[in-house]
Motif scaffolding. Sequence first.
Motif, PDB file in Angstrom:
ATOM      1  N   GLY A 646       0.814  -1.211   0.000  1.00 45.70           N
ATOM      2  CA  GLY A 646       0.000   0.000   0.000  1.00 45.70           C
ATOM      3  C   GLY A 646       0.843   1.256   0.000  1.00 45.70           C
ATOM      4  O   GLY A 646       2.060   1.217   0.111  1.00 45.70           O
ATOM      5  N   ARG A 647       0.135   2.373  -0.136  1.00 49.42           N
ATOM      6  CA  ARG A 647       0.815   3.659  -0.161  1.00 49.42           C
ATOM      7  C   ARG A 647       0.100   4.626   0.758  1.00 49.42           C
ATOM      8  O   ARG A 647      -1.018   4.377   1.190  1.00 49.42           O
ATOM      9  CB  ARG A 647       0.835   4.226  -1.585  1.00 49.42           C
ATOM     10  N   GLY A 648       0.762   5.740   1.008  1.00 53.24           N
ATOM     11  CA  GLY A 648       0.149   6.779   1.826  1.00 53.24           C
ATOM     12  C   GLY A 648      -0.203   6.266   3.199  1.00 53.24           C
ATOM     13  O   GLY A 648       0.470   5.407   3.749  1.00 53.24           O
ATOM     14  N   PHE A 649      -1.298   6.778   3.708  1.00 55.98           N
ATOM     15  CA  PHE A 649      -1.728   6.412   5.053  1.00 55.98           C
ATOM     16  C   PHE A 649      -2.045   4.925   5.141  1.00 55.98           C
ATOM     17  O   PHE A 649      -2.012   4.333   6.203  1.00 55.98           O
ATOM     18  CB  PHE A 649      -2.972   7.254   5.386  1.00 55.98           C
ATOM     19  N   THR A 651      -0.393   2.498   3.987  1.00 58.23           N
ATOM     20  CA  THR A 651       0.787   1.619   3.964  1.00 58.23           C
ATOM     21  C   THR A 651       0.776   0.706   5.194  1.00 58.23           C
ATOM     22  O   THR A 651       0.492   1.143   6.292  1.00 58.23           O
ATOM     23  CB  THR A 651       2.071   2.462   3.976  1.00 58.23           C
TER      24      THR A 651
ATOM     25  N   ARG B 293      10.783  -2.194  -3.650  1.00 59.79           N
ATOM     26  CA  ARG B 293       9.669  -1.278  -3.488  1.00 59.79           C
ATOM     27  C   ARG B 293      10.205   0.139  -3.657  1.00 59.79           C
ATOM     28  O   ARG B 293      11.250   0.485  -3.101  1.00 59.79           O
ATOM     29  CB  ARG B 293       9.098  -1.446  -2.076  1.00 59.79           C
ATOM     30  N   THR B 445      -0.742  13.928  -2.839  1.00 62.15           N
ATOM     31  CA  THR B 445       0.513  13.532  -2.184  1.00 62.15           C
ATOM     32  C   THR B 445       0.256  12.525  -1.078  1.00 62.15           C
ATOM     33  O   THR B 445       1.051  11.620  -0.872  1.00 62.15           O
ATOM     34  CB  THR B 445       1.281  14.740  -1.597  1.00 62.15           C
ATOM     35  N   GLN B 446      -0.850  12.667  -0.374  1.00 67.64           N
ATOM     36  CA  GLN B 446      -1.151  11.700   0.682  1.00 67.64           C
ATOM     37  C   GLN B 446      -1.282  10.301   0.069  1.00 67.64           C
ATOM     38  O   GLN B 446      -0.692   9.347   0.562  1.00 67.64           O
ATOM     39  CB  GLN B 446      -2.428  12.107   1.426  1.00 67.64           C
ATOM     40  N   ASN B 447      -1.989  10.211  -1.036  1.00 68.31           N
ATOM     41  CA  ASN B 447      -2.156   8.903  -1.666  1.00 68.31           C
ATOM     42  C   ASN B 447      -0.859   8.376  -2.249  1.00 68.31           C
ATOM     43  O   ASN B 447      -0.670   7.179  -2.377  1.00 68.31           O
ATOM     44  CB  ASN B 447      -3.198   8.968  -2.783  1.00 68.31           C
ATOM     45  N   GLU B 448       0.024   9.293  -2.614  1.00 66.28           N
ATOM     46  CA  GLU B 448       1.248   8.872  -3.285  1.00 66.28           C
ATOM     47  C   GLU B 448       2.434   8.753  -2.339  1.00 66.28           C
ATOM     48  O   GLU B 448       3.522   8.375  -2.750  1.00 66.28           O
ATOM     49  CB  GLU B 448       1.580   9.844  -4.424  1.00 66.28           C
ATOM     50  N   SER B 449       2.257   9.115  -1.083  1.00 67.32           N
ATOM     51  CA  SER B 449       3.358   8.969  -0.124  1.00 67.32           C
ATOM     52  C   SER B 449       3.746   7.499  -0.079  1.00 67.32           C
ATOM     53  O   SER B 449       2.895   6.618  -0.123  1.00 67.32           O
ATOM     54  CB  SER B 449       2.886   9.420   1.257  1.00 67.32           C
ATOM     55  N   CYS B 450       5.031   7.241   0.018  1.00 74.28           N
ATOM     56  CA  CYS B 450       5.444   5.836   0.055  1.00 74.28           C
ATOM     57  C   CYS B 450       5.148   5.227   1.411  1.00 74.28           C
ATOM     58  O   CYS B 450       5.244   4.024   1.592  1.00 74.28           O
ATOM     59  CB  CYS B 450       6.912   5.680  -0.295  1.00 74.28           C
ATOM     60  N   GLY B 451       4.820   6.073   2.375  1.00 70.91           N
ATOM     61  CA  GLY B 451       4.417   5.550   3.677  1.00 70.91           C
ATOM     62  C   GLY B 451       5.565   5.352   4.644  1.00 70.91           C
ATOM     63  O   GLY B 451       5.383   4.855   5.740  1.00 70.91           O
ATOM     64  N   ARG B 457       3.454  10.238   6.023  1.00 74.55           N
ATOM     65  CA  ARG B 457       2.405   9.227   5.969  1.00 74.55           C
ATOM     66  C   ARG B 457       1.159   9.655   6.742  1.00 74.55           C
ATOM     67  O   ARG B 457       0.045   9.563   6.248  1.00 74.55           O
ATOM     68  CB  ARG B 457       2.925   7.898   6.528  1.00 74.55           C
TER      69      ARG B 457
END
Lengths: 1233, 592
Positions: A646-649, A651, B293, B445-451, B457
């Motif tokens: 997953g990505r973002g929050f 993850t 990743r 950007t929130q959706n695309e953050s790698c976390g 994140r």
Amino acid sequence: MEAQTVKLKINGIDVECEAGRTILEVVRERNLDDIPTLCHSPELEPYGSCFLCVVEVKGRWNLLPSCATRVAEGMEVATRNERIESSRRTALELLLSNHYADCVSPCSEGCPAHVDCQGYLALAAMGQYGRAIELIRENNPLPAICGRVCVRKCELTCRREDVDEAVGINAVKRFVSDTPGIYDKAPECAPETGKTVGIVGSGPAGLTAAWFLGRLGHKPVIYEAQEKAGGMLRYGIPEYRLPDAVIDKEVDYICRAGAEIRYGKRIGSDVSIDELMDVHDAVFMATGAWTGKPMGVEGESEVEGVVQGTDWLREKAINPKPVSGTIVVVGGGNTAMDVSRTAWRLGAEKVIVLYRRTKDEMPADKIEIRDCFEEGIELLELAAPVGLIAPGGKLEAIRCLRMKLGEPDLSGRRRPVPIEDSEFNLPCRMAVSAIGQAPVLDGLTTIKGEKLEITRWNTIVVDKNTLATNIRGLYAGGDAADDGPAVVIDAIADGQRVAGAIHEYLTGEIAPKRSFIVTKEFWGKPENSELGKVKESPRHEVHMIDVSDRHGNFSEVASAFEYEDLAHECERCLSCGCVRYSDCDLRRYAEEYGVDMERFRGYVRKHRVDSRHPYIQYDPNKCVLCARCIRTCSMILPIAALGLVGRGFKTEMRPAMDDPLVETSCVSCGNCVDSCPTGALTIKYPFPGRASLKTEDIESHCGFCSLACKITVRKFNGNNRYFIGPSGIPGEYLCRYGRFGPELFIRKNRLRGAEVRTKGSRSVVTMEDAVSASVKGLKNVIEKYSPGRIGVFVSPELTNEEFFIAGKIAREGLGTNNIASLSVLGTGNKSGVLDASFGFTASTSDRSCLRDADLIVCSNTSLESDHLVLSVDVIRAVKSGAKLIVSNSTLDTTDQVLSALTMDPMRGRNAILWNGIMQLLIDEGWFNRELLLEVDASDDFLRDRDFNIKRTVELSGIDERVIRKAAEIIRDSNKVVFIHSLDRARDHAPADAETLANFVTLLRAKGVEADLLLPRLYSNSAGLEIMGIDPEFRPGKIAGSGGAAGSETHEDLIAKLENGEISGAILLGEDPMAWPKSGSWFRNIEFLVAMDWTESETTRIADVVLPGSTCLETEGTRCNFEGNLVKFERAIEPPSGLSGVDVLKLLAEKLGVEVPANITLEIDSLVSEKMRRVKPFYWNTGEKREFPERLRLVPIPADVRPVPIPPALTHGEIYKKEIRDVGTERFRVRNRQ
Amino acid sequence: MKKVIVGMGTCGMSAGAQGIYDELEKIQNSAPAGFALGRTGCINMCFREPLVEVRDEKSRTIYGGVTPELARKIVESHVYAGQPLSEHVAVVIDNDGGISGEEAGFHSLQTRIVLRNCGKIDPEDIAEYISESGYSALRKSLFEMTPSEIIDEVKASGLRGRGGAGFPTGLKWSFAAANKGDVKYVVCNADEGDPGAFMDRSVLESDPHSVIEGMIICGKAIGASQGYIYCRAEYPLAIRRLNIAIDAARESGYLGRNILDSGFDFDIKIKQGAGAFVCGEETALFASIEGQRGMPRIRPPFPAEKGLWRKPTNNNNVETYANIPWIIRIGASAYASYGTGKSRGTKVFALAGKVARGGLAEVPMGTIIHDIVFKVGGGIRDGRSFKAVQMGGPSGGCIPASLDNTPVDFESIPATGAIMGSGGLIVLDDTSCMVEMARFFLEFTQNESCGKCTFCRIGTLRMLEILKRITTGYGEPGDIEKLVDLGRQIKEASLCGLGQSAPNPVLSTIRFFRDEYEAHIRDKRCPAASCQAMVDFVIDPDKCTGCAICAKNCPVDCIHGELKKAHTIDISACAKCGKCVTVCNFDAVYKK
């Protein structure tokens, strides 16, 4: 190359250090500050994700993660200031804003006194009642009282409610506090401080305050107006609910903690409050609420027959005079119930509870209501008194008005609304008003001329946190303060709180703040779906005496729990609190940095806990994505079973492909659990009732293979309540056997005592009888045949001490030299296989040789499944440049990921392959003739060699190019380490160890550093020969039988077994009966003694069964594969009380064999004598390595084809297999079925 | 003979260029001698797609909004009869540089270095590239220059990285060149991920060889022999043309072993990205190429020291490499003559949003925003008023109309709180809500953050929650301060550029449009009447004819009125779906 140094300033201090280090390393090393971090671990490369370790570096606009920022010349670093701390706090707040978890269980959160319910349930489950009651008293000194009358807010919050019913927490408390002798142990108190505290009133608030103050070393003096202590507990709660004896017991115990009670002293009249303030350093007012509230009908104070509930109860508590006629009790609270039930017991003909709403709205405890009406008390609901009919001042009836329910009021209950023209008369002799109480503060409101602040309900105004009044040094709590009357546990909470505040006031010591915790309730009530699958199991209630037995007496209605009920309820506990509560880094930092949970309240991810793995539990809610588990799994080990998805929050850390962990490449080593800084990855305890309890750590060594890794046995004070952790030394890891193997010791049915068995029947006997029977049976066989028909067979998993005594029993006691380990005999292994090559049979070095190796060769060794911990060293070496060559018939992940060359020869052809490679090097002249002559002047070595490349390719199945490549790699290497497992049957081939020894010898002759490591599958294989568990060697590896009868060689003994010539035997930890072939060896057995820790195929047929001990249950020594003597303590008591060593000692004694008092000392000298001669070989001795003349080339016959290898015959091997199967296809299939 | 050329970049294709090409091919097949048919990449005037050019000896006549029928007419009238259809001509470019026609303004300020061949040559034909002096810079680098001379030339040109950060390219090359190592890599970042940006895609689709040539020159300069182009899989046409170009270059001896017999080896592999925005961050991009990743790694070590596969690596973006052949061929001083101060040369912008003429525009550094919007872009669409430009996409910020005399260069733009970025330039008018725009980018950007990093994140989600609250009318006093505070901390404590710049759209809009935030929070009003939750739909009784079409279409039946009389909307029941606005034929429904 000399290390470069840099100079920099950290927090203004000049620091000079090696270049290339990180700021965090330098700060930690020099103790300059305690920088927080969650994602950093010294064993792993810098990662930089949590951003807790940020520091300020002059000239940089942003904050830098100190875990990853290298020191540089002239750098100016600040590790702590407002900006840094604010950033760290925000990071923690953000992490916690998505941390859907319970640090502590909701029950203890729900309890006003925060009693650790989950903890005492766990202790009670273990039978540790003393510890349980101590844990309760940490917060509540009235467990026996609360165990009876508490309203149980703990149970109201219990998560089990969502499955079936709340856990019966309170009944467990009562059970524990009623255990005989539980009040015997004196309370522990701090040294006296000389300060005294006056406490007004001996109710629950006053008693609790006295308890905690007394334990803190102060002198509490309680002033009690009544003749006895307890306040409302004694005078408000009837005897049938709370017997006086219980109160006396608790009061007495509190007095033992230093409290003094002065009876008959009413403050305000007998003693003035000013005087009290003068005499004591502080005063706590806990006077309670003693005046009943009037019903508000005309004439109630004048009419005879109208009384106040609390007054009446007090009167009856002192003098239970019978009553008669109809009695009406007005009210719906606990007092109303108490009055009704007391009146019923005292002989009232009819008792009616008059309540203006309905039964559902009654504020009384649900159980009280149930019990009350069970006893035949009548209820008149939806009616309220409006007048009294009392001709001549004597009550004849109450004038009532019917009500109906209207809209809900502020309390949420529906408001009673009068129905017009519905008045009626309710005839009665007595009316009791039980609609609430208020404090009496006569003579207490002016202190030294100062006015005490009072609320409009006539309660004392106090500070919520400290319970301080507006007058310095005067505190107030319980029913007398603030919002007035409440329940017992609220008063206890007040007493607890005020004691802390008074202590702080008296000593200036800041009372410890309540710990930072997170609860799921912060985000709203958890849904029951979150719990996953929990089997329904109805609650056990406290047993009640029959209603018919209650009338006319005040016997306690609720009798206690039985033990079975207790066990049942403890088992029902879901253990909501986090097992990492005490050592969770996230929680610790949150506390340190003063986190405000509200700041980032928002959407939170909610996950089910994943419990599908048999040993490891994953709670994604608690994961902070530090990836330490992922990195440990993929970088320290080559497993890579975990990853991020997953990505973002969204993850998340997930096992590969989001499969259940157990279905990935996971090898169940549990090292991910150790790497987790929070409670996201935890091990599943092999016993119920886990909790964040204090543990006792015992250091020991793993007994599952010859690596003998250091382990920590973490005990919850119970012989079957422990789990295994790593040594705690950074860089040390465990494998699945070491960590989870000992669970089997808990899970399996243990042999708890000795048994004698005759055909079809078995009987438990004393150890003495069992030993006598053994000796008698064996002697019979000797007499019938000869000592040569007796055999003693010992598992290589036992201790040197057991070996030593077993040897004496065989040779001295029974006069037989038929002593061996079937696990060695069975595999066709010889004794001292490398004696001819090296002069000894052991590893030529310890594992540190791997560190500098540039070539590691693994032959017949599955590092990943057998010696995972050794593979960590191999991986480290490979990462720093070493090449790895593997030759096994099957390859595991490590082999495939790391090796420069993998060879999978046909099974049993390893010896041919390596001789072929060697031959290539000889033929090429790399191992030239002069060299060969230098090592071995004779031609023996070369004479029969027939390993030309063609034949090697043909027999091994390995491509010629690959063989040439292997030779090439060897030619290019300067430090070579061979790893070869002597015990591993899979790729075992005759002369394979000897072949590698020849390689070592030749390489050394050529000036190439070379070593051979011999990891063993069984923990003490290396000790067998030295301890003389071998027909060819006596202890100290002295050759020869020493005159005992029986076989002299392995071949002799095997022949005897094959021919069925063993008629009497002692089998220690071996299980030959589990396999047909070895089973047939004992077909003519007439008398068999077997010792083991659990039933096996062999113990099943034994005539005498002796209880053995596991590797945790005996102290002693083992020889690890490096030739070191590993000493360990007894970590756990064996169930029979005797360890294997103890049992064998008894047997030896019975046989008249003398056993030295200190066997370990003797063993120590034997082993060190043996190893002293070996040590000069070692790299790590620091001495120059000579080329010992002992090194010899051993001729290898050309035909080293494999022979079929039987399975290992130790009993432990069967269990190892069980552990090994986890995560394999076999396990998955078994679990799905 | 006249040549008819169809613009066949992705923009043209999606507007129907293939149909036009097919039609023209049909005509040509029936009369083969009539004209030559060709294709080219992106002609950059996206606002007039599909585009067809009629080229003769003197000039290039470009038609806009072409349909197959119109194409036929163009052939009949212009090609055969010599009569241009002037009402459809977008622009005429004379060979001597003279520009005329309706859209001449679009070209007025442009200087085409990166886009020199775009829309001019057939990207699938290496010969056309070579005929425009293609690969002559490579020859020069291979045979006339030493690696250090190449680097010095690039340094002298003043070229700075066009991916956004603007690091001096020559300097970067010199770092990678200085690191010893037998294996080095040249990486081209073609993972253009900003919403609204399509400069790189156009270059790859229209002139792939310019990028390839730039990379080979770079390889020669730093001593690398392997190149990677990391291109997002969402650019299938670019990848296809790159592959064609690489194959052609290999065949012609420009790639592979011993290039043009110089003894220098260089080859290029294409690695497709799976569309993760963070893979535009170079260390994440390397991780992705390596099969890991896509997550950023800690720097240092910098790529010049340990980059791809832990080897010295030079990474530039598409536009940067595309500049290189021009600089080597024409000269550093010619390049440096464009631009201002420390920002030299030109910059390509993807002009989008509420501007009248959207498309790709390459202007010299230092051109002021006003000129780009009004001269090149032709001002605001529908005669509305200019409010701001958003530059740099999710990492960037807004520059208000009041600062429209700001020159676009690496110093002036960041001073406003925005960034140059890779060239996305979105024009906003008075109907654009700045809070909503910030929310849009932050959600991206929130959706695309790698976390990986805590702040990026979780922090960006908490900011997003506040923005959502504000745009739906639940903003609270103190929210702005919270956003500023948290935004600053996210910037300060994130590992990579994504996190470090994610709060920019929010912070920069708060800086210039704080009153809009306050209006949302305090007055529960969206000044741009854009946030649905806070606007009321109203019918203008003067315009309403009482046709009742709105009432019929209203899903919640909240529009009432008698036929042929003005209708009204019951605001309390209105679901604010906006359907009435769409269906009204008289513009009678408006938002308030």
